[in-house]
Design a protein around this motif. Structure first.
Motif, short mmCIF file in Angstrom:
data_model
loop_
_atom_site.label_atom_id
_atom_site.label_comp_id
_atom_site.label_asym_id
_atom_site.label_seq_id
_atom_site.Cartn_x
_atom_site.Cartn_y
_atom_site.Cartn_z
N THR A 14 0.83 -1.21 0.00
CA THR A 14 0.00 0.00 0.00
C THR A 14 0.86 1.25 0.00
OG1 THR A 14 -1.79 -1.15 1.17
CG2 THR A 14 -1.79 1.26 1.24
N HIS A 15 1.90 1.23 0.83
CA HIS A 15 2.80 2.38 0.92
C HIS A 15 3.52 2.62 -0.41
CE1 HIS A 15 5.96 5.10 2.23
NE2 HIS A 15 6.86 4.24 1.79
N LEU A 16 3.98 1.56 -1.04
CA LEU A 16 4.75 1.71 -2.28
C LEU A 16 3.90 2.24 -3.43
CD1 LEU A 16 6.96 -1.52 -2.22
CD2 LEU A 16 7.66 0.83 -1.72
N LEU A 17 2.60 2.04 -3.37
CA LEU A 17 1.72 2.46 -4.46
C LEU A 17 0.95 3.74 -4.13
CD1 LEU A 17 0.25 -0.98 -5.63
CD2 LEU A 17 2.08 0.37 -6.69
N ARG A 18 1.30 4.40 -3.04
CA ARG A 18 0.53 5.59 -2.63
C ARG A 18 0.78 6.76 -3.58
NH1 ARG A 18 -0.04 6.69 3.74
NH2 ARG A 18 -1.49 8.18 2.80
N THR A 19 -0.29 7.23 -4.16
CA THR A 19 -0.20 8.39 -5.05
C THR A 19 -0.62 9.67 -4.35
OG1 THR A 19 -2.44 7.90 -5.85
CG2 THR A 19 -0.59 7.03 -7.13
N ASP A 20 -1.12 9.58 -3.10
CA ASP A 20 -1.47 10.80 -2.38
C ASP A 20 -0.23 11.45 -1.78
OD1 ASP A 20 -1.14 8.61 -0.69
OD2 ASP A 20 -2.47 9.42 0.86
N GLU A 21 0.80 10.64 -1.50
CA GLU A 21 2.04 11.19 -0.95
C GLU A 21 3.11 11.37 -2.02
OE1 GLU A 21 3.41 8.81 2.27
OE2 GLU A 21 1.82 9.47 3.65
N ASN A 22 2.95 10.69 -3.15
CA ASN A 22 3.93 10.77 -4.23
C ASN A 22 3.25 11.27 -5.51
OD1 ASN A 22 6.33 9.28 -2.88
ND2 ASN A 22 4.62 7.87 -2.61
N GLU A 23 3.96 12.13 -6.24
CA GLU A 23 3.40 12.68 -7.46
C GLU A 23 3.50 11.68 -8.63
OE1 GLU A 23 5.58 16.34 -7.77
OE2 GLU A 23 5.11 16.77 -5.67
N HIS A 24 4.52 10.84 -8.59
CA HIS A 24 4.68 9.80 -9.62
C HIS A 24 5.10 8.51 -8.93
CE1 HIS A 24 4.48 12.72 -12.93
NE2 HIS A 24 5.25 13.49 -12.18
N VAL A 25 4.43 7.42 -9.28
CA VAL A 25 4.78 6.09 -8.78
C VAL A 25 4.95 5.18 -9.98
CG1 VAL A 25 4.02 4.11 -7.44
CG2 VAL A 25 3.51 6.42 -6.62
N GLU A 26 6.12 4.57 -10.09
CA GLU A 26 6.42 3.72 -11.24
C GLU A 26 6.89 2.34 -10.77
OE1 GLU A 26 9.81 3.40 -14.74
OE2 GLU A 26 9.33 5.37 -13.90
N LEU A 27 6.11 1.32 -11.08
CA LEU A 27 6.51 -0.06 -10.78
C LEU A 27 7.51 -0.47 -11.86
CD1 LEU A 27 6.27 -2.64 -9.16
CD2 LEU A 27 4.23 -3.22 -10.49
N HIS A 28 8.78 -0.47 -11.50
CA HIS A 28 9.84 -0.66 -12.50
C HIS A 28 10.12 -2.14 -12.77
CE1 HIS A 28 13.48 0.13 -14.75
NE2 HIS A 28 14.17 -0.67 -13.95
N GLU A 29 10.07 -2.97 -11.74
CA GLU A 29 10.45 -4.38 -11.94
C GLU A 29 9.78 -5.27 -10.90
OE1 GLU A 29 14.35 -6.83 -10.73
OE2 GLU A 29 14.75 -5.38 -12.33
N ILE A 30 9.30 -6.43 -11.37
CA ILE A 30 8.91 -7.54 -10.49
C ILE A 30 9.62 -8.76 -11.03
CG2 ILE A 30 7.05 -9.01 -9.67
CD1 ILE A 30 5.16 -6.70 -9.86
N ASN A 31 10.53 -9.31 -10.25
CA ASN A 31 11.38 -10.39 -10.73
C ASN A 31 11.38 -11.54 -9.72
OD1 ASN A 31 13.24 -11.81 -12.25
ND2 ASN A 31 15.01 -10.73 -11.43
N GLY A 32 11.15 -12.74 -10.22
CA GLY A 32 11.20 -13.91 -9.35
C GLY A 32 9.87 -14.30 -8.75
N PHE A 33 8.82 -13.55 -9.06
CA PHE A 33 7.47 -13.87 -8.58
C PHE A 33 6.61 -14.34 -9.75
CE2 PHE A 33 9.00 -10.65 -5.57
CZ PHE A 33 8.73 -11.27 -4.35
#
Length: 425
Positions: A16-35
């Motif tokens: 939830t914290h990593l995807l918060r757009t209310d505290e961050n102006e831009h959120v970019e999921l750059h990589e998901i590896n091994g899942f």
């Protein structure tokens, strides 16, 4: 770059914290590896499910990577730093997630690993990870030619106004009336401490800043804000309790926290509330155009990135089709394979793919860097407006402290006159 890390649980809260757009102006999921999952929440759920087969509670390892504010840092630099962290801590091959955040013109990254080794069903041991990361952080500064923070050059030169996370959160809670950046509290108290030679001078200097010295229940001398939030004085000045007592005397001679809160509530806060409210209202009005500009800029930047990424994908797909068309099918393909033409084409395609990836990354970095520069220019204006607000509030505090001392002086003078009259009678 600054590396802050922790072993932790709470996969749902972290996602939830990593995807918060209310505290961050831009959120970019750059990589998901091994899942298996391609979503951040799904990957976190996988990590949690795997940990249930072990006794490990803190099954995640999270690192934030913060480069210098005004450096234009390419994605490759972040990726290299993350790979170096893996090698330094023995996390190679562990499932990981990389997320970029942008806020107030600054870009930083978060990397999260699952500590659970799926083959052995044990957690990766990470001894002395803070020491290792601190050493790696210095190396990254040197490799990139960035100005190294004084705290890295010499620990004794570390910024004295820096807070721990708990202190920062406490200061933010006390930020309602005080109206300043939380670091200003620590800086202001340290300034009062340095230029005061005793308890009276220190108390007066604090009150000029809307702060009050009191006796804490368990922490000896404490400093209260106008909100009534207590802070241990020894922590604010980075000193020892015995040094504080030596300079200020026995804390038992001071008002208690409750008594000081009553003093603030009965004599100080009501008189100042209307003035502070007016200063806040003026500050909010002054900030409205800047806040609106920030929101417009954020939307414009997000739209530009989406359009840019779409164009990159369309160009990439077109180039991929062209490269695929060079490989002939059927008997022509067999002939190309026998004559060696197939291998030449494959080599050409591989080189073009490598070039295209580098070209796309360079172009996207240029766009992001230009947007960050534009956002930093706006943030400079916002900081100036906030500083003006802080100065106005501080001026109100100083005036209130002077008025209180003047009133106390008049009361003392009146008492002396009464006493003198009684003696004469």
């Amino acid at each position: 770059m600054i590396l802050k890390a922790s072993q932790r649980s709470g996969a749902k809260q972290l996602s939830t914290h990593l995807l918060r757009t209310d505290e961050n102006e831009h959120v970019e999921l750059h990589e998901i590896n091994g899942f298996v999952s391609e979503t951040l929440q799904g990957a976190m759920q996988e990590a949690y499910a795997l940990s249930k087969g072990t006794k490990c509670k803190q099954f995640l390892f999270s690192v934030s990577l913060s480069p210098p504010a005004h450096e234009s840092v390419r994605v490759e630099v972040f990726e290299k730093a993350i790979n170096d962290i893996e090698e330094r801590l023995g996390l190679q091959g562990q499932p990981r997630i990389i997320v970029f955040h942008e806020k107030e013109g600054r870009r930083h990254a978060h990397a999260v690993w699952s500590r659970i080794d799926s083959e052995t069903m044990t957690a990766k041991h990470l001894p002395f990870f803070k020491t290792k990361l601190n050493s790696l952080a210095k190396q990254i500064y040197l490799e990139n030619g960035w100005a190294m923070p004084k705290g890295f050059e010499n620990p004794k030169l570390r910024d004295p106004t820096s807070f721990t996370l708990k202190e920062w959160q406490q200061a933010k809670r006390a930020n309602g009336i005080w109206g300043l950046d939380p670091r200003e509290l620590k800086s202001a108290v340290q300034d009062c401490w340095k230029r005061s030679d005793g308890a009276t001078a220190f108390t007066n200097a604090l009150e000029e800043r809307g702060l009050y010295l009191a006796r804490g229940d368990r922490r000896g001398h404490v400093v209260l804000t106008l909100d009534g939030e207590p802070f241990a004085l020894s922590r604010l000045i980075d000193g020892k309790t015995k040094d504080v007592n030596a300079k200020l005397g026995d804390p038992n001679q001071l008002r208690s926290v409750d008594e000081t809160k009553a003093l603030i509530g009965e004599k100080i806060a009501p008189r100042l509330s209307s003035y502070i409210a007016e200063a806040k209202r003026m500050a909010v009005n002054a900030m409205k155009p800047l806040v609106a500009q920030k929101q417009q800029l954020t939307v414009a930047h997000q739209t530009a990135r989406q359009e840019f990424d779409t164009k990159l994908k369309e160009r990439w797909d077109a180039e991929q089709r062209e490269r695929s068309s060079r490989t002939r099918k059927g008997w022509a393909g067999v002939w190309d394979f026998m004559t060696g033409r197939y291998f030449k084409v494959r080599k050409q395609n591989e080189l073009e793919v490598q070039f295209a990836k580098e070209r796309d990354r360079t172009e996207r970095h240029g766009m992001v860097a230009a947007q960050l520069k534009e956002r930093q220019d706006l943030q400079t204006q916002i900081k100036s407006a906030r500083r003006r607000e802080a100065e106005q509030v501080l001026a109100l505090y100083r005036d209130a402290a002077k008025f209180r001392r003047m009133r106390e002086s008049r009361e003392q003078a009146s008492a002396r006159v009464r006493d003198k009259g009684l003696d004469l009678g």
